[in-house]
Design an enzyme around this catalytic site. Structure first.
Site, PDB file in Angstrom:
ATOM      1  N   THR A 142     104.097 -22.654 -16.457  1.00 30.64           N
ATOM      2  CA  THR A 142     104.328 -22.956 -14.913  1.00 30.64           C
ATOM      3  C   THR A 142     103.345 -22.620 -13.934  1.00 30.64           C
ATOM      4  OG1 THR A 142     105.481 -20.857 -14.217  1.00 30.64           O
ATOM      5  CG2 THR A 142     107.179 -22.995 -14.554  1.00 30.64           C
TER       6      THR A 142
ATOM      7  N   HIS B 247     103.014 -21.243 -11.686  1.00 28.59           N
ATOM      8  CA  HIS B 247     102.678 -20.499 -10.621  1.00 28.59           C
ATOM      9  C   HIS B 247     101.400 -19.079 -11.660  1.00 28.59           C
ATOM     10  CE1 HIS B 247     105.093 -16.960  -8.419  1.00 28.59           C
ATOM     11  NE2 HIS B 247     104.778 -16.424 -10.083  1.00 28.59           N
TER      12      HIS B 247
ATOM     13  N   VAL C  27      98.151 -10.700 -14.885  1.00 28.43           N
ATOM     14  CA  VAL C  27      98.752 -12.304 -14.601  1.00 28.43           C
ATOM     15  C   VAL C  27      98.543 -13.045 -16.012  1.00 28.43           C
ATOM     16  CG1 VAL C  27      98.985 -14.403 -13.541  1.00 28.43           C
ATOM     17  CG2 VAL C  27      98.202 -12.112 -12.642  1.00 28.43           C
TER      18      VAL C  27
ATOM     19  N   TYR D 152     103.626  -4.596 -13.444  1.00 31.07           N
ATOM     20  CA  TYR D 152     104.755  -5.488 -14.087  1.00 31.07           C
ATOM     21  C   TYR D 152     104.571  -5.785 -15.411  1.00 31.07           C
ATOM     22  CZ  TYR D 152     107.044 -10.419 -15.357  1.00 31.07           C
ATOM     23  OH  TYR D 152     107.859 -11.218 -15.160  1.00 31.07           O
TER      24      TYR D 152
ATOM     25  N   ARG E 134      90.906  -6.386 -22.527  1.00 24.10           N
ATOM     26  CA  ARG E 134      90.180  -6.701 -21.594  1.00 24.10           C
ATOM     27  C   ARG E 134      90.162  -5.454 -20.481  1.00 24.10           C
ATOM     28  NH1 ARG E 134      90.124 -11.124 -22.519  1.00 24.10           N
ATOM     29  NH2 ARG E 134      88.146 -12.387 -22.862  1.00 24.10           N
TER      30      ARG E 134
ATOM     31  N   ALA F  56     101.018  -9.351  -8.267  1.00 27.88           N
ATOM     32  CA  ALA F  56      99.944  -9.227  -8.298  1.00 27.88           C
ATOM     33  C   ALA F  56      99.502  -9.644  -6.229  1.00 27.88           C
ATOM     34  CB  ALA F  56      98.744  -9.856  -8.791  1.00 27.88           C
ATOM     35  N   LEU F  57     100.437 -10.908  -6.965  1.00 25.24           N
ATOM     36  CA  LEU F  57     100.096 -11.155  -5.159  1.00 25.24           C
ATOM     37  C   LEU F  57     100.858 -10.345  -3.770  1.00 25.24           C
ATOM     38  CD1 LEU F  57     102.476 -14.846  -5.222  1.00 25.24           C
ATOM     39  CD2 LEU F  57      99.688 -14.487  -4.901  1.00 25.24           C
ATOM     40  N   GLU F  58     101.101  -8.896  -3.686  1.00 27.22           N
ATOM     41  CA  GLU F  58     101.157  -7.935  -3.317  1.00 27.22           C
ATOM     42  C   GLU F  58      99.850  -6.696  -2.665  1.00 27.22           C
ATOM     43  OE1 GLU F  58     105.086 -10.278  -3.977  1.00 27.22           O
ATOM     44  OE2 GLU F  58     104.046  -8.883  -5.086  1.00 27.22           O
TER      45      GLU F  58
END
Length: 180
Positions: A89, A91, A84, A28, A129, A59-61
């Site tokens: 929000t 989310h 992320v 992303y 990082r 990241a959810l996948e």
């Protein structure tokens, strides 16, 4: 700031047989992801390991792809990478918590996973990082996976089912099929 802290890192494990890892990355933030991948690849190659890399949308996948590969492939371990950055929000909280929880659950099922999904407040934190010449969190995630692979091999490395498994007789009655 975390950049100034020192910490202990375990020495690299050694392997009689080269480990094969799958790097699953959510690009992303492509520049951040590229640095994470570079660090992970260098760490894997430093122990003589091999790797494949796949990209997923977010990241959810990442844990879903790792779960599929864990069930259907012959990888010894996995490196989860992505970033992320907190937005406006909630989310952010959902993505951070759910991706981390899913990776942990896969690990508890026996998958050797190093989690390098950065969860940060801003881009500057992510850059520090991710930098392969700096904090190298991609390399750290690969190192974690390699250490877990070494432990699995030390303890026999056989995959066992987790959860309910019917006895052969129960399976035959339930399915009307032959005994296993």
């Amino acid at each position: 700031m975390a950049a100034n802290e020192s910490h202990y890192s375990l020495p690299r494990p050694s392997f009689d047989r080269a480990p094969k890892l799958l790097i699953v990355v959510a690009p992303y933030y492509k520049d951040i992801a590229d640095q994470l991948v570079a660090g992970a690849r260098a760490e894997i190659e430093a122990v003589g390991g091999t790797h494949d890399t796949i990209e997923v949308p977010g990241a959810l996948e990442v844990p879903t792809a790792i779960g599929q590969a864990f069930r259907m492939s012959d990888f010894d371990g996995f490196v989860a990478l992505g970033c992320v950055i907190r937005g406006e929000t909630t989310h952010y909280d959902t993505v951070c918590n759910d991706s981390s929880r899913a990776i942990t659950l896969l690990g508890l099922q026996g998958a050797c996973i190093g989690n390098g999904i950065l969860t940060v407040e801003n881009r500057a934190q992510a850059e520090v990082r991710a930098d392969a010449a700096g904090q190298n969190k991609g390399g750290g995630a690969a190192a974690a996976a390699l250490h877990l692979i070494a432990l699995a091999r030390r303890w026999g490395g056989t995959k066992r089912s987790v959860g309910f498994m019917p006895k052969a007789d129960e399976f035959q009655i339930a399915t009307g099929g032959d005994k296993l």
